[in-house]
Write a protein that holds these residues in place. Structure first.
Motif, PDB file in Angstrom:
ATOM      1  N   LEU A 120     -36.345  60.140  80.958  1.00  0.00           N
ATOM      2  CA  LEU A 120     -35.303  61.032  81.451  1.00  0.00           C
ATOM      3  C   LEU A 120     -35.531  61.405  82.910  1.00  0.00           C
ATOM      4  CD1 LEU A 120     -34.594  63.681  78.649  1.00  0.00           C
ATOM      5  CD2 LEU A 120     -33.002  61.999  79.565  1.00  0.00           C
ATOM      6  N   LEU A 121     -36.751  61.838  83.211  1.00  0.00           N
ATOM      7  CA  LEU A 121     -37.046  62.295  84.572  1.00  0.00           C
ATOM      8  C   LEU A 121     -36.936  61.160  85.590  1.00  0.00           C
ATOM      9  CD1 LEU A 121     -40.021  64.749  83.917  1.00  0.00           C
ATOM     10  CD2 LEU A 121     -37.576  65.250  84.132  1.00  0.00           C
ATOM     11  N   LEU A 174     -32.100  59.888  66.411  1.00  0.00           N
ATOM     12  CA  LEU A 174     -32.249  59.101  67.639  1.00  0.00           C
ATOM     13  C   LEU A 174     -32.916  57.758  67.382  1.00  0.00           C
ATOM     14  CD1 LEU A 174     -33.269  62.061  69.946  1.00  0.00           C
ATOM     15  CD2 LEU A 174     -31.039  60.917  69.847  1.00  0.00           C
ATOM     16  N   PHE A 175     -33.999  57.748  66.611  1.00  0.00           N
ATOM     17  CA  PHE A 175     -34.597  56.497  66.162  1.00  0.00           C
ATOM     18  C   PHE A 175     -35.624  56.769  65.077  1.00  0.00           C
ATOM     19  CE2 PHE A 175     -36.850  57.330  70.302  1.00  0.00           C
ATOM     20  CZ  PHE A 175     -38.068  57.701  69.791  1.00  0.00           C
ATOM     21  N   GLU A 176     -36.145  55.692  64.483  1.00  0.00           N
ATOM     22  CA  GLU A 176     -37.124  55.780  63.407  1.00  0.00           C
ATOM     23  C   GLU A 176     -38.485  55.313  63.903  1.00  0.00           C
ATOM     24  OE1 GLU A 176     -35.569  53.369  60.297  1.00  0.00           O
ATOM     25  OE2 GLU A 176     -34.019  54.815  59.722  1.00  0.00           O
ATOM     26  N   ASP A 177     -39.534  55.756  63.206  1.00  0.00           N
ATOM     27  CA  ASP A 177     -40.887  55.332  63.530  1.00  0.00           C
ATOM     28  C   ASP A 177     -41.708  55.371  62.237  1.00  0.00           C
ATOM     29  OD1 ASP A 177     -43.070  54.474  64.966  1.00  0.00           O
ATOM     30  OD2 ASP A 177     -43.056  56.131  66.398  1.00  0.00           O
ATOM     31  N   THR A 296     -23.112  68.121  76.617  1.00  0.00           N
ATOM     32  CA  THR A 296     -22.690  66.778  76.227  1.00  0.00           C
ATOM     33  C   THR A 296     -23.327  65.732  77.133  1.00  0.00           C
ATOM     34  OG1 THR A 296     -20.577  67.603  75.385  1.00  0.00           O
ATOM     35  CG2 THR A 296     -20.699  65.265  75.914  1.00  0.00           C
ATOM     36  N   TRP A 297     -23.334  66.004  78.429  1.00  0.00           N
ATOM     37  CA  TRP A 297     -23.959  65.082  79.392  1.00  0.00           C
ATOM     38  C   TRP A 297     -25.452  64.922  79.101  1.00  0.00           C
ATOM     39  CZ3 TRP A 297     -27.903  65.643  82.963  1.00  0.00           C
ATOM     40  CH2 TRP A 297     -28.048  64.596  83.882  1.00  0.00           C
ATOM     41  N   VAL A 302     -30.213  61.761  76.811  1.00  0.00           N
ATOM     42  CA  VAL A 302     -31.281  61.625  75.818  1.00  0.00           C
ATOM     43  C   VAL A 302     -31.040  60.392  74.948  1.00  0.00           C
ATOM     44  CG1 VAL A 302     -32.339  62.682  73.776  1.00  0.00           C
ATOM     45  CG2 VAL A 302     -31.814  64.096  75.778  1.00  0.00           C
ATOM     46  N   ILE A 303     -29.801  60.204  74.516  1.00  0.00           N
ATOM     47  CA  ILE A 303     -29.466  59.039  73.685  1.00  0.00           C
ATOM     48  C   ILE A 303     -29.730  57.752  74.449  1.00  0.00           C
ATOM     49  CG2 ILE A 303     -27.555  57.808  72.587  1.00  0.00           C
ATOM     50  CD1 ILE A 303     -26.399  60.621  71.919  1.00  0.00           C
ATOM     51  N   ARG A 304     -29.378  57.726  75.732  1.00  0.00           N
ATOM     52  CA  ARG A 304     -29.609  56.523  76.545  1.00  0.00           C
ATOM     53  C   ARG A 304     -31.105  56.251  76.695  1.00  0.00           C
ATOM     54  NH1 ARG A 304     -26.640  57.882  80.495  1.00  0.00           N
ATOM     55  NH2 ARG A 304     -24.803  56.735  79.806  1.00  0.00           N
ATOM     56  N   ALA A 305     -31.887  57.297  76.936  1.00  0.00           N
ATOM     57  CA  ALA A 305     -33.339  57.117  77.079  1.00  0.00           C
ATOM     58  C   ALA A 305     -33.957  56.629  75.775  1.00  0.00           C
ATOM     59  CB  ALA A 305     -33.982  58.432  77.519  1.00  0.00           C
ATOM     60  N   CYS A 306     -33.459  57.122  74.653  1.00  0.00           N
ATOM     61  CA  CYS A 306     -33.975  56.673  73.352  1.00  0.00           C
ATOM     62  C   CYS A 306     -33.607  55.217  73.087  1.00  0.00           C
ATOM     63  CB  CYS A 306     -33.448  57.557  72.231  1.00  0.00           C
ATOM     64  SG  CYS A 306     -34.161  59.222  72.219  1.00  0.00           S
ATOM     65  N   ALA A 307     -32.420  54.819  73.514  1.00  0.00           N
ATOM     66  CA  ALA A 307     -32.019  53.418  73.354  1.00  0.00           C
ATOM     67  C   ALA A 307     -32.915  52.510  74.175  1.00  0.00           C
ATOM     68  CB  ALA A 307     -30.550  53.261  73.769  1.00  0.00           C
ATOM     69  N   GLU A 308     -33.306  52.964  75.357  1.00  0.00           N
ATOM     70  CA  GLU A 308     -34.227  52.173  76.187  1.00  0.00           C
ATOM     71  C   GLU A 308     -35.591  52.084  75.519  1.00  0.00           C
ATOM     72  OE1 GLU A 308     -34.227  54.186  79.890  1.00  0.00           O
ATOM     73  OE2 GLU A 308     -32.219  53.489  80.487  1.00  0.00           O
ATOM     74  N   GLN A 309     -36.019  53.163  74.890  1.00  0.00           N
ATOM     75  CA  GLN A 309     -37.295  53.154  74.173  1.00  0.00           C
ATOM     76  C   GLN A 309     -37.272  52.164  73.014  1.00  0.00           C
ATOM     77  OE1 GLN A 309     -40.331  54.442  74.503  1.00  0.00           O
ATOM     78  NE2 GLN A 309     -40.968  53.611  72.542  1.00  0.00           N
TER      79      GLN A 309
END
Length: 312
Positions: A120-121, A174-177, A296-297, A302-309
Motif C-alpha cells: 500500500l505505502l 481478501l485471500f486465504e492462507d 471506498t477508495w 487494499v483489494i488491489r494490494a491483496c490481489a498483487e500479493q
C-alpha cells in the motif's frame, strides 16, 4: 415495484414531456424546447394518459393545455423522480487522494502489516499521494464502536469465525492462507509432513499477531484431545523466528509469512499435520463508511494490494 403493468411502457422522455407540457401549456412550445416533433410529443401524451388513466391535460382555446387535478397532484412527484435520476447519474462526490493530505486509521494484525501494508505505502509513494496510514493492533474482538463512530476506517481480521461477529457491518474476504511448521535447519524433522504425534512432542514458540485467549492451532488441537507445550510467546513473527534459531523448537507460521521472513539459509519448512485448518484475511467496515467515497477508495487500494500479493 410498479402498481400497474402499463407504467412499464413509460420512459424518461415521457416524464420530460409531462413536466414541459405542465409548465408551458403548449405542445408546440414543448416540441421546440425538447427538440422533438409535435407528433412525438402527442405520442408521449397518449402513453401518459393511458398509463395514468386520466386525460392529464385539456386543450383550451385561450389557456392552451391546462392540467387536470390528477396532473397537478402528479407534477411534484414527477419532478422528484427526475431529480433522483439526475442524482443517480451525478453520484456522490468522488474522493481525490491527491488534493490534500489524508490519514486513514486501520485495526489490523501483524500479518497485514507484513504482507499488505508495504505494498500500500509503495503504491501511494509511487503515485506521490499524501496518504498516511495508522495501524492499531487487533485485539480479541473487532473494534465495533470505533468503526461505527468513524475513529477507525477499516478492520482487518482473521476468519472464518475467529472473532465475535457484529450486526450492521460489511465484510469481504481478501485471500486465504494455511499454516506450516518452521524449524532451525539443523533441527528440522526428516519427514516432509509432520504427524500429529511429532507435532505435539516438539516444544513450540507461539507468535501472537493479535491479542486473543485462544488461537486456531490450539483450538484445533483441543478438538483432537491433544495439546502442545508452548515454551515462549513472542510479540511478532520476526521475534519468534529468532527464538527458534539454534534450538529444536517448532514455530507454526502462515505460509505467506514463512515465505516472506523465514530464509531457507537458516530455516527449514515442514507441512503441518493433516487436518490443521487454514484461515482467511477479511476486511470489515461500517454501513456509514460503505457510502463514503474516501473509505471506498481505501478499500479498493487494499483489494488491489491483496490481489498483487496473490500473484507474487
Amino acid at each position: 415495484m410498479l402498481n400497474s403493468n402499463s407504467l412499464r411502457k413509460l420512459d424518461m422522455q415521457d416524464l420530460l414531456v409531462f413536466v414541459a407540457v405542465y409548465e408551458q401549456n403548449s405542445v408546440t412550445a414543448v416540441s421546440e424546447a425538447l427538440g422533438l416533433s409535435q407528433s412525438t410529443v402527442s405520442y408521449c401524451l397518449k402513453k401518459l394518459r393511458s398509463s395514468f388513466a386520466d386525460e392529464l391535460f385539456i386543450n383550451t382555446r385561450t389557456g392552451g393545455m391546462q392540467p387536470t387535478y390528477k396532473a397537478g397532484s402528479m407534477y411534484p412527484h414527477v419532478l422528484n423522480i427526475l431529480d433522483s435520476i439526475n442524482l443517480c447519474y451525478a453520484g456522490s462526490a468522488t474522493f481525490d487522494p491527491g488534493l490534500q493530505p489524508v490519514t486513514f486509521n486501520l485495526c489490523a494484525p501483524e500479518y497485514f502489516e507484513q504482507l499488505i501494508l508495504p505494498r500500500l505505502l509503495k503504491a501511494f509513494d509511487a503515485s506521490d499521494l499524501p496518504v498516511s496510514i495508522n495501524v492499531f493492533k487487533l485485539e480479541a474482538d473487532i473494534p465495533a464502536d470505533a468503526l461505527r463512530d468513524g475513529s477507525l476506517d477499516l478492520a482487518l481480521c482473521f476468519g472464518p469465525k475467529f472473532h465475535r461477529s457484529h450486526a450492521g457491518f460489511h465484510s469481504r474476504t481478501l485471500f486465504e492462507d494455511d499454516l506450516v511448521c518452521v524449524f532451525d535447519q539443523r533441527a528440522a524433522p526428516p519427514e516432509p509432513r509432520l504427524s500429529l504425534q511429532t507435532y505435539v512432542e516438539r516444544r513450540h514458540v507461539f507468535p501472537t499477531p493479535w491479542t486473543s485467549a485462544t488461537n486456531m492451532v490450539d483450538g484445533w488441537l483441543a478438538q483432537q484431545a491433544r495439546q502442545r507445550q508452548i515454551i515462549a510467546r513472542a510479540n511478532s513473527y520476526s521475534a519468534a523466528l529468532k527464538l527458534i534459531t539454534g534450538t529444536d523448537y517448532a514455530l507454526t507460521l502462515p505460509r505467506r509469512i514463512q515465505r516472506l521472513l523465514a530464509s531457507a539459509d537458516t530455516f527449514h519448512c515442514r507441512e503441518a499435520p493433516v487436518g490443521l485448518p487454514g484461515f482467511t484475511l477479511d476486511m470489515q467496515w461500517s454501513q456509514s463508511a460503505d457510502r463514503d467515497s474516501a473509505n471506498t477508495w481505501l478499500r479498493e487500494q487494499v483489494i488491489r494490494a491483496c490481489a498483487e500479493q496473490e500473484t507474487a
